[in-house]
Design an enzyme around this catalytic site. Structure first.
Site, mmCIF file in Angstrom:
data_model
loop_
_atom_site.group_PDB
_atom_site.id
_atom_site.type_symbol
_atom_site.label_atom_id
_atom_site.label_comp_id
_atom_site.label_asym_id
_atom_site.label_seq_id
_atom_site.Cartn_x
_atom_site.Cartn_y
_atom_site.Cartn_z
ATOM 1 N N GLY A 15 0.242 -1.528 -0.364
ATOM 2 C CA GLY A 15 0.178 -0.098 -0.195
ATOM 3 C C GLY A 15 0.205 1.011 -0.123
ATOM 4 O O GLY A 15 0.049 2.442 -0.329
ATOM 5 N N THR A 18 -0.815 4.267 -2.691
ATOM 6 C CA THR A 18 -1.819 4.295 -2.268
ATOM 7 C C THR A 18 -1.526 4.728 -1.156
ATOM 8 O O THR A 18 -2.108 6.325 -1.156
ATOM 9 C CB THR A 18 -2.641 3.428 -1.990
ATOM 10 O OG1 THR A 18 -2.824 2.405 -3.619
ATOM 11 C CG2 THR A 18 -3.892 3.729 -2.003
ATOM 12 N N ASP A 36 9.838 3.058 -8.102
ATOM 13 C CA ASP A 36 9.658 2.034 -8.904
ATOM 14 C C ASP A 36 9.988 2.786 -10.292
ATOM 15 O O ASP A 36 10.266 2.057 -10.968
ATOM 16 C CB ASP A 36 8.178 1.490 -8.697
ATOM 17 C CG ASP A 36 7.490 0.347 -7.671
ATOM 18 O OD1 ASP A 36 8.512 0.146 -7.718
ATOM 19 O OD2 ASP A 36 6.592 -0.038 -7.781
ATOM 20 N N PHE A 39 13.411 1.293 -11.747
ATOM 21 C CA PHE A 39 14.469 0.082 -12.019
ATOM 22 C C PHE A 39 15.027 0.117 -13.653
ATOM 23 O O PHE A 39 15.283 0.930 -14.153
ATOM 24 C CB PHE A 39 13.458 -0.606 -12.112
ATOM 25 C CG PHE A 39 12.327 -1.357 -11.227
ATOM 26 C CD1 PHE A 39 13.390 -2.109 -10.513
ATOM 27 C CD2 PHE A 39 11.636 -0.937 -10.344
ATOM 28 C CE1 PHE A 39 12.978 -3.021 -9.110
ATOM 29 C CE2 PHE A 39 10.979 -1.871 -9.389
ATOM 30 C CZ PHE A 39 12.123 -3.358 -8.705
ATOM 31 N N TYR A 55 14.522 -8.735 -8.838
ATOM 32 C CA TYR A 55 13.704 -7.633 -9.130
ATOM 33 C C TYR A 55 14.088 -6.869 -7.344
ATOM 34 O O TYR A 55 14.184 -5.763 -7.632
ATOM 35 C CB TYR A 55 13.380 -7.619 -9.474
ATOM 36 C CG TYR A 55 12.885 -7.802 -11.191
ATOM 37 C CD1 TYR A 55 13.128 -5.950 -11.702
ATOM 38 C CD2 TYR A 55 12.297 -8.564 -12.034
ATOM 39 C CE1 TYR A 55 13.386 -5.832 -12.689
ATOM 40 C CE2 TYR A 55 12.765 -8.421 -13.386
ATOM 41 C CZ TYR A 55 12.444 -6.733 -13.740
ATOM 42 O OH TYR A 55 12.867 -6.982 -15.223
#
Length: 195
Positions: A15, A18, A36, A39, A55
């Protein structure tokens, strides 16, 4: 110039994004940087002995580029919010950095005004992850063979952290999590502004 930097870390599908977006909507003069977005291309991601793309490690991220974005914001903190936000009652530019490996990256250690870490139990995390579409897609066994073990490893590494991190139960409603963090941030901003 005063600045206020919030770190929102935690488990995959906990979360983080969000919560960061909700806070951004309600906090004046607020910007978000998402880990994110940094990457590396798939061709640069290592593969382990089980054939899983790695990852969930810092090496999969272009952290230098992320730090450059953070540094740019620190040098010119109000630039993305526009002049009206600069005149807001809060006045203090706010940066939220959200990601799964924030608190494991030493160069960020000294910038946090507030740090939050979302946790979700294994079964719920696995369920949530199975509902998301990833590019490239998670191969069979990826969650149990790579994602969850790496989360546990990184969480263990955090035991040496010397600053306060507020741990949040990511199974609580989005509204509850937002309210808790929003009120906490508001109080901290008031303290910083001497109100």
């Amino acid at each position: 110039m005063k600045r206020f930097v919030i770190g929102i870390g935690g488990v995959t599908n906990g979360g983080k994004t969000t919560l960061a977006k909700s806070l951004q909507k309600h906090l004046p003069n607020c910007s978000v940087i998402s880990q994110d977005d940094f990457f590396k291309p798939e061709s640069e991601i290592d593969i382990d002995e089980n054939g899983f793309l790695q990852y969930d490690v810092l090496e999969a991220l272009n952290m230098e580029k992320m730090m450059s974005a953070v540094s740019c914001w620190m040098e010119n903190p109000g630039s993305s919010a526009g002049p009206a936000a600069l005149e807001s009652a809060q006045g203090v530019p706010i940066l939220i950095i959200e990601g799964f490996l924030l608190f494991n990256y030493k160069p960020l250690d000294t910038i946090w005004n507030r740090s939050y870490f979302l946790t979700v139990p294994y079964e719920e995390c696995k369920r949530r992850r199975s509902t998301r579409v990833y590019e490239p897609p998670d191969p069979p066994g990826y969650f149990d063979g790579h994602v969850w073990p790496m989360y546990l490893k990184h969480r263990q590494e955090m035991s040496s952290i010397t600053w306060d991190i507020v741990y949040l139960d990511g199974t609580r409603s989005e509204e509850d999590l937002f309210s808790q963090v929003y009120e906490d941030v508001k109080q901290e901003l008031e303290k910083q502004n001497g109100l």
